[in-house]
Design an enzyme around this catalytic site. Structure first.
Site, PDB file in Angstrom:
ATOM      1  N   TYR A   1       1.167   9.475 -29.508  1.00 18.78           N
ATOM      2  CA  TYR A   1       1.418  10.140 -28.294  1.00 18.78           C
ATOM      3  C   TYR A   1       0.129   8.935 -27.025  1.00 18.78           C
ATOM      4  CZ  TYR A   1      -0.248  12.532 -24.344  1.00 18.78           C
ATOM      5  OH  TYR A   1       0.000  13.130 -22.287  1.00 18.78           O
TER       6      TYR A   1
ATOM      7  N   LYS B   1       2.417   6.050 -24.214  1.00 20.17           N
ATOM      8  CA  LYS B   1       2.011   6.022 -22.394  1.00 20.17           C
ATOM      9  C   LYS B   1       0.914   4.623 -22.220  1.00 20.17           C
ATOM     10  CE  LYS B   1       1.949  10.568 -22.003  1.00 20.17           C
ATOM     11  NZ  LYS B   1       3.292  10.869 -21.406  1.00 20.17           N
TER      12      LYS B   1
END
Length: 253
Positions: free
Chosen positions: A147, A151
């Site tokens: 994750y 990002k």
């Protein structure tokens, strides 16, 4: 008339943003893979335009954008790339397929939406893209490695397009909040030390309010919450080891 197209609109930040912009007179378009929840929200907002969509499907992405833009003279004032996946846990205990799906939705899906939206954005005065970034895009965050990597990619794409698309008059920026109380976070079965120490201080409505601010006064990066703002701005003037030290302390098991 201003219009906004939101991915990941069926719940959490996307739904809160749809409600806020709709209440302030914007024409809202909703996209999500969760058809039933999407239809419920669309009905709540008076039957606004919506379509079931997996952002990882490039053909469906192009079709959805064309359909929504056709209702508004081929124009798109604001694309909010909010769709995303999160899986918390030890890196090696999460399947490779899950890691790949996170990157497929959070990175490739966002890239496909933005690419397909370009002609409609270019045709619109004051057009804008807002990407859903994260505090984990500032420094790699343990127990959310893929994750966090996604990002970082969102951050890089945002910075590049903000410069590249200036010649088209299209503004590009992202939001960078820490943990937000949403179904995506609440559904996790693993609590990282960073989440336990920092807590969840933000609601979906807080992020929707930041989207509204960004729509009126674009920034390349909009850090959210005072603690992360402190980390973000200190990182701009301090050596990288300062953020590494801080991350080690809040992530210690």
């Amino acid at each position: 008339m201003n219009n906004i197209l939101i991915t990941g609109a069926a719940s959490g930040i996307g739904a809160a943003t749809a409600r806020l912009f709709h209440s302030r007179g914007w024409k809202v378009g909703l996209l999500d893979i969760n058809h039933s929840a999407l239809a419920e929200l669309a009905a709540e907002l008076g039957g606004v335009w919506h379509a079931e969509l997996d952002v990882a499907d490039p053909g469906a992405v192009r079709e959805a954008l064309a359909d929504f833009a056709a209702l508004h003279g081929g124009q798109l004032r604001l694309l909010f790339n909010c769709a995303g996946l999160l899986r918390l846990g030890h890196f090696e205990e999460i399947s490779l397929e899950e890691h790949a799906r996170i990157l497929q939705i959070n990175v490739l899906g966002l890239l496909q939406m933005t690419h397909a939206a370009f002609p409609y954005l270019k045709a619109t005065s004051g057009a804008q893209v807002i990407n859903m970034g994260s505090a984990s895009g500032l420094y790699g965050t343990p127990h959310m490695a893929s994750y966090s990597a996604s990002k970082f990619a969102v951050r890089g794409l945002t910075e590049a397009l903000e410069l590249e698309w200036q010649r088209h008059g299209i503004r590009v920026g992202d939001l960078m909040p820490p943990f937000v109380r949403t179904p995506m976070v609440d559904s996790q079965h693993f609590e990282p030390p960073a989440l336990r120490r920092l807590g969840v201080k933000l609601r979906a409505e807080d992020i929707a309010a930041a989207v509204w601010l960004q729509a009126g006064q674009s920034q390349v990066h909009r850090p959210i919450h005072w603690l992360f703002k402190l980390m973000y701005w200190s990182g701009q003037v301090s050596p990288a080891w300062v953020n590494r030290l801080m991350m080690r302390r809040i992530s210690r098991e």
